[in-house]
Design a protein around this motif. Structure first.
Motif, PDB file in Angstrom:
ATOM      1  N   ILE A  56       0.469  -1.271   0.266  1.00 26.13           N
ATOM      2  CA  ILE A  56       0.106  -0.234  -0.150  1.00 26.13           C
ATOM      3  C   ILE A  56       0.707   1.260  -0.073  1.00 26.13           C
ATOM      4  N   LYS A  57       1.492   1.222   0.590  1.00 18.77           N
ATOM      5  CA  LYS A  57       2.950   2.330   0.385  1.00 18.77           C
ATOM      6  C   LYS A  57       3.304   2.648  -0.820  1.00 18.77           C
ATOM      7  N   ASP A  58       3.767   1.677  -0.860  1.00 17.31           N
ATOM      8  CA  ASP A  58       4.390   1.500  -2.367  1.00 17.31           C
ATOM      9  C   ASP A  58       3.653   2.389  -3.499  1.00 17.31           C
ATOM     10  N   VAL A  59       2.307   1.796  -3.310  1.00 13.60           N
ATOM     11  CA  VAL A  59       0.510   1.943  -4.589  1.00 13.60           C
ATOM     12  C   VAL A  59       0.956   3.611  -4.030  1.00 13.60           C
ATOM     13  N   ILE A  60       0.796   3.700  -2.635  1.00  8.80           N
ATOM     14  CA  ILE A  60       0.410   5.744  -2.224  1.00  8.80           C
ATOM     15  C   ILE A  60       1.737   6.542  -3.307  1.00  8.80           C
ATOM     16  N   GLY A  61       2.729   5.578  -2.871  1.00  9.02           N
ATOM     17  CA  GLY A  61       4.061   6.348  -3.450  1.00  9.02           C
ATOM     18  C   GLY A  61       3.968   6.903  -4.435  1.00  9.02           C
ATOM     19  N   TRP A  62       3.773   5.513  -5.916  1.00 12.96           N
ATOM     20  CA  TRP A  62       3.461   5.988  -7.912  1.00 12.96           C
ATOM     21  C   TRP A  62       1.915   6.921  -7.006  1.00 12.96           C
ATOM     22  N   VAL A  63       1.506   7.078  -6.895  1.00 10.52           N
ATOM     23  CA  VAL A  63       0.765   7.724  -6.609  1.00 10.52           C
ATOM     24  C   VAL A  63       1.125   8.655  -6.557  1.00 10.52           C
ATOM     25  N   ASN A  89       9.209   2.513  -4.674  1.00 13.47           N
ATOM     26  CA  ASN A  89       8.580   3.466  -4.034  1.00 13.47           C
ATOM     27  C   ASN A  89       7.452   4.257  -3.068  1.00 13.47           C
ATOM     28  N   SER A  90       7.914   3.611  -1.812  1.00 11.23           N
ATOM     29  CA  SER A  90       7.897   4.263  -0.710  1.00 11.23           C
ATOM     30  C   SER A  90       8.830   5.123  -0.169  1.00 11.23           C
ATOM     31  N   HIS A  91       9.487   4.289  -0.612  1.00 17.24           N
ATOM     32  CA  HIS A  91      11.107   5.760  -0.087  1.00 17.24           C
ATOM     33  C   HIS A  91      10.545   7.196  -0.420  1.00 17.24           C
ATOM     34  N   VAL A  92       9.620   7.417  -1.788  1.00 14.73           N
ATOM     35  CA  VAL A  92       9.454   8.831  -2.148  1.00 14.73           C
ATOM     36  C   VAL A  92       8.521   9.839  -0.241  1.00 14.73           C
TER      37      VAL A  92
END
Length: 461
Positions: A272-279, A334-337
């Motif tokens: 979920i964090k990765d998807v939110i980071g992608w958004v 993507n969660s790194h952002v």
């Protein structure tokens, strides 16, 4: 039993059990119609020539027979579909009951077809054959006379036509129920797809309006504030609309979402964090393909931005003085952002500033030196400066920036060791060393011709 079909079984018993009193009355009417038809056919067969009056009476009787059969089948269908209890069935229950009804109607139609064939065979064997036209009674005969046979065959043929008609209607209804059942099974995915499509269309509309309307505002400060307010308002409206429809379509959405969401959040929190980071990457445009970026301690060119990972090439550590190529790919969640700093070297342009320091003696001609350095710098970096200005103006149109990209500049500073010149100029990202090497060669050549001597600058070192 020829009136109801020679074969009987469970479906016939079910029919008799479910058939109300009115339907049984229709059966009695059919008996009466059969008797009248038998008398009419007896009169018709006794005459040498057809009687138009008798034929009209027979046709009228056929119409009444068909009406009685239609009423009987309607009562049968209503009795089977209600189940005798009047309860409201679910879609799956309605489908099963409809399928049972179609099966029952097809079975009855097949029985009637067999009965019609038996009567036709009997007609050929006992009545149409010259040898057996005496009317002798046989143990295998169903009827006692040809008039009775013709009357029964009329009723069976009308029943056959009615069953064919009603079976077709019920099959169409069964097909529609099957489609509704399939749609109900995939209703959740259809609803999710509907909301995702709405979000995608809303984002495209918001981006189109933002790019076409607000870029006409010349004042950067007003344009920046107007775009922020517009974007926030659009996404607020979208969120309110989605929540309102979810609450109206699914009244228990809050409870279900709280229970389901808690489990999903725990089990899939990293995804979920990765998807939110992608958004965030897509919506905020943190970087795009080909940009030189630094995420945390990793620096490289963006090769791919997927739903869960961002792929960088030419990775170097941020502590290096120059961003050089190493050719090694790395996949970053993507969660790194969301938790680390993101530096996009290409956010404003594909150029960054470099600097060279040159020190000459106090007694040297500093004005001539400054002119030589400025001419060489402008000649070598004029193209870079123009491109940097155009890219900066284009890429920062959505942001409020008080300063624009600057071209080549020469600064002079007086030191104890001599006169220090600092040359600042734009260079393409990743080509700093090549440009500085070319500039250094030209400066050394120009200084040699002008007999300008360089001195060591301990402070610069």
């Amino acid at each position: 039993m020829i009136r109801f079909g020679i074969r009987t079984g469970v479906l016939a018993l079910l029919f008799l059990h479910l058939m109300p009193f009115a339907a049984r009355a229709e059966q009695q009417r059919l008996f009466e119609h059969e008797d009248r038809l038998a008398k009419l056919y007896a009169i018709e067969l006794a005459r040498e020539k057809p009687d138009p009056f008798v034929e009209r009476k027979i046709e009228a009787e056929k119409v009444r027979v068909r009406a009685a059969i239609d009423d009987e089948l309607n009562d049968f269908i209503n009795a089977v579909m209600s189940g005798g209890s009047g309860e409201i069935l679910s879609l799956a229950g309605s489908y099963d009951r409809q399928r049972s009804l179609v099966t029952a109607l097809e079975t009855r139609r097949n029985e009637v077809e067999i009965d019609v064939e038996l009567l036709e065979e009997e007609d050929k064997k006992y009545y149409l054959s010259p040898v057996t036209q005496t009317g002798a009674v046989d143990a295998y005969r169903i009827t006692g006379s040809r008039a009775e046979l013709l009357a029964r065959r009329v009723i069976l043929e009308e029943r056959q036509k009615a069953l064919h008609f009603f079976t077709g209607l019920q099959k169409d209804r069964l097909k529609k129920l099957g489609i509704e059942q399939q749609l109900q099974q995939f209703s959740l995915f259809i609803s999710i797809g509907k909301y995702l499509a709405f979000v995608l269309v809303w984002i495209l509309i918001e981006r189109f309006l933002r790019m076409t309307l607000f870029l006409r505002i010349q004042n950067r400060n007003r344009r920046y504030r107007a775009m922020k307010m517009f974007t926030g308002g659009m996404y607020t409206i979208m969120t309110v609309w989605i929540l309102a429809h979810l609450f109206s379509e699914y009244p228990r959405f809050i409870t279900s979402f709280a229970i389901l969401g808690a489990g999903i959040a725990i089990a899939l929190q990293d995804i979920i964090k990765d998807v939110i980071g992608w958004v965030v990457i897509m919506q905020k445009r943190l970087f795009t393909l080909g940009n030189r970026v630094a995420i945390g301690e990793v620096t490289g060119d963006v090769l791919d931005v997927s739903l869960l990972r961002t792929t960088l090439l030419e990775v170097r550590m941020m502590t290096d003085h120059d961003v050089a190529r190493s050719g090694q790919p790395i996949h970053i969640p993507n969660s790194h952002v969301l938790s680390k700093q993101v530096l996009n070297f290409s956010a404003t342009s594909d150029f960054h500033e470099a600097e060279i320091q040159v020190t000459i003696p106090h007694a040297a001609d500093w004005e001539r030196t400054a002119k030589i350095l400025k001419d060489i710098l402008e000649e070598e970096t004029r193209e870079y400066a123009e491109k940097a200005r155009r890219q900066s103006a284009s890429r920062t149109v959505h942001f409020y920036l008080p300063l624009e990209a600057k071209g080549a500049r020469v600064f002079m500073e007086l030191h104890l060791s001599g006169i220090r010149f600092s040359l600042r100029f734009p260079v393409p990202i990743g080509e700093r060393r090549f440009v500085i090497s070319r500039l250094s060669g030209r400066i050394l050549g120009a200084f040699a011709k002008a007999k300008i001597r360089l001195v060591a600058d301990p402070a610069a070192a």
